[in-house]
Write an enzyme that holds these catalytic residues in place. Sequence first.
Site, PDB file in Angstrom:
ATOM      1  CD  GLN A  67     -50.768  41.179 -40.140  1.00 55.50           C
ATOM      2  OE1 GLN A  67     -51.596  42.324 -40.342  1.00 55.50           O
ATOM      3  NE2 GLN A  67     -50.893  40.262 -40.908  1.00 55.50           N
ATOM      4  NE  ARG A  68     -52.232  33.862 -35.718  1.00 53.63           N
ATOM      5  CZ  ARG A  68     -53.045  32.905 -36.482  1.00 53.63           C
ATOM      6  NH1 ARG A  68     -54.281  33.311 -36.848  1.00 53.63           N
ATOM      7  NH2 ARG A  68     -52.821  31.795 -36.591  1.00 53.63           N
TER       8      ARG A  68
ATOM      9  N   GLY B 110     -57.625  32.902 -32.138  1.00 56.26           N
ATOM     10  CA  GLY B 110     -56.264  33.008 -32.623  1.00 56.26           C
ATOM     11  C   GLY B 110     -55.500  33.360 -31.658  1.00 56.26           C
TER      12      GLY B 110
ATOM     13  CG  ASN C 201     -66.267  38.445 -31.570  1.00 58.93           C
ATOM     14  OD1 ASN C 201     -65.631  37.195 -32.037  1.00 58.93           O
ATOM     15  ND2 ASN C 201     -66.628  39.546 -32.232  1.00 58.93           N
TER      16      ASN C 201
ATOM     17  CB  THR D   3     -59.215  39.706 -30.843  1.00 58.29           C
ATOM     18  OG1 THR D   3     -59.169  40.004 -32.305  1.00 58.29           O
ATOM     19  CG2 THR D   3     -60.047  40.969 -30.371  1.00 58.29           C
ATOM     20  CB  ILE D   4     -54.241  41.015 -33.473  1.00 58.18           C
ATOM     21  CG1 ILE D   4     -54.886  39.938 -34.787  1.00 58.18           C
ATOM     22  CG2 ILE D   4     -53.253  40.124 -32.671  1.00 58.18           C
ATOM     23  CD1 ILE D   4     -53.959  39.796 -35.802  1.00 58.18           C
ATOM     24  CG  ASP D   5     -59.011  40.631 -36.058  1.00 53.64           C
ATOM     25  OD1 ASP D   5     -58.031  40.794 -36.711  1.00 53.64           O
ATOM     26  OD2 ASP D   5     -59.744  39.227 -36.161  1.00 53.64           O
TER      27      ASP D   5
END
Lengths: 402, 402
Positions: free
Chosen positions: A299-300, A14, A115, A143-145
Amino acid sequence: MSAKNFVAVAQSGGPTAAINASLLGVIRGALSEKAGGVLGAVNGITGVLNDNFIDLKETFASDEARHLLKTTPAAYLGSCRHKMPDINSGEGEYERIFEVFKKRGISAFLYIGGNDSMDTVHKLSAYARAGDIPMSFIGIPKTIDNDLAVTDHCPGYGSAAKYIGAIVRETARDCEVYNTKSVTVIEIMGRNAGWLTAAAALAREKEGGAPHLIYLPETSFSMDGFLSDIKSLTAQNIVVAVSEGIRDKNGAYICEDASSGLSDIFGHKYLSGAGKVLERAVHEELGYKARAIELNTPQRSAAHIASLTDINEAEEIGRAGVCAALSGETGKMMVFERTGDYAIEIRSALTEKIANAEKKVPPGYIRGNNDITPEFLKYARPLIQGETRTVFENGLPKHIFR
Amino acid sequence: MSAKNFVAVAQSGGPTAAINASLLGVIRGALSEKAGGVLGAVNGITGVLNDNFIDLKETFASDEARHLLKTTPAAYLGSCRHKMPDINSGEGEYERIFEVFKKRGISAFLYIGGNDSMDTVHKLSAYARAGDIPMSFIGIPKTIDNDLAVTDHCPGYGSAAKYIGAIVRETARDCEVYNTKSVTVIEIMGRNAGWLTAAAALAREKEGGAPHLIYLPETSFSMDGFLSDIKSLTAQNIVVAVSEGIRDKNGAYICEDASSGLSDIFGHKYLSGAGKVLERAVHEELGYKARAIELNTPQRSAAHIASLTDINEAEEIGRAGVCAALSGETGKMMVFERTGDYAIEIRSALTEKIANAEKKVPPGYIRGNNDITPEFLKYARPLIQGETRTVFENGLPKHIFR
């Protein structure tokens, strides 16, 4: 190493606001390390499979193009969701990839991703080792996560956290204008890890201020508990931050769409709607005015309010990845180590420790089941500091794209 | 005029990023015109009814507080949705309001708001005239919807348009990363007037670029037509901008929530979900990957990317309103007149021409039923120029609030 000594780079997974800064870091690193050239594979590893490359040295020769790359969100080279087959069962695919690497004189491959991408780095590196192919494979986290293991944090997270913080604070202003009871539920990304939802707390301006309640996927969610939390608050205009992935004590998603059964190629379920479910419950059970706001993909991709710290670190880690690759490291992902308050050091870690692992928000950052602790704020605040120099043209951010 | 010669000001209706800049303009205007003082009524006209005022001269004495006010979104004084009764039937309410005005020595009342607020200005002014009360009532326009009559545009619109343009462009980058067909539907505010949805076109970087399709509420929407529009496009990653208020040829809303029957105090229906309806149709009928993004309230509160032109004009029109009021004008709203390419002049217009009227996007700005014309871009582009100097503290925009 190949005589040509080319560096290749690709982007996967993403989008984030920082992934292109890492690409810039790879380009700068390759050129300063005197690599023969730096090639960008289009659409991740599928660009290698299709022998579809861009000469990045040429494309990003000017300072203007480089600055635009650094401040353009998402993935300049395009992305993919291609899962590599097992080394033992996917002979043909691996042969094709290494044939292209050889033909192009590529001695190092940098993969910027999450990942799933680290799984690819791990497999390519193992395949090369098994066949005695002198090539380096290095992963650049993104990753934004913020859910990659080993690294202190992930490039992309700081910018997403800054956008979330800004929007939650602006939403607090928006909610406060009416003198009638209201509940605003802000639904935030993060399927299993609550790092992004927790970032909403950065917006809080005073003890007891908005966001008043924060529900992470790390704790189990109960609708009765939620409604009782709402009732117990004295604030007139309540702001709630909630993860898209909240689940009840049996592990069932609160959002309704989970029942659709839709899932992506990696088996992740498509989620949306936890905010809407809470909105309806507040309205129907408590009779308060309620509104759900799903922050969604901005958000991303909201590079216009990216964190300078994040973007600079993303570039640095890309550059460091090239150094590691050209000095012969392989099967590693570059990671941040936090030192002091606040500095980072970049080192490498084995991808096998990272691929398919998921770092959740630790219990020490979670207060009860509806808030975060001051320790989380201490962790997250340095990551959102500073603003990038967005180029505006005709009133809007200017981007560079293929 | 009262010997004390106080100016009072209040804010009403939905928040915008520019309404506090107009408040600052009123404060500056009142002080430079040597008014006895400037009082802010809390929560619109209900603040007058409750004799709930703030001394704004004192609160905004420092340059720092003034700058923060100018860059803080929503309504510092709070808002309300109070509809004034008819002059002939609401004696008690009018008596109470004018009693407070007299007691406080208020000779001019400035109301920053949309067309419902202009209705209040109109009624208060008519009541004063009928009773020979020497007071001035002036409206300062404000609405992201840009749907007020007479004025070239409304303060608040430019900043909302800039946020929409930035997010649509960033979303285009986000959508482009995958090499698979996708449709992203961005749902934009504007129940009856398509000004905000049209602003998505500002994001377009090249002929045929994103957003590829734009559906305004001014034209009738057909699902078959929409699906056929999507099928006819060759772009891989399609971005669609759609108004929350699109309706079919019989006037029925496309969104599903309209059937809920919920409506606010002015009888406006609560809408949401047109984007989701389109998302589902694309997925089910065409089998493409589809995603709906509802921009929601950040459209009106995202001050961090406000338009400097909008914010400066909002301040100017607030200041001009005080001058008009203190020179004896009443029952008027201040309006922008566009001169040349691009400048504005501020004058006043009778509120009776404005209250309860609604300015829609004219046919000359609409192309077919799925795009806008270059003339619209010529109209809108000057309104989003320039960036404000947001104050960042600890990585996030700093606000001032009560």
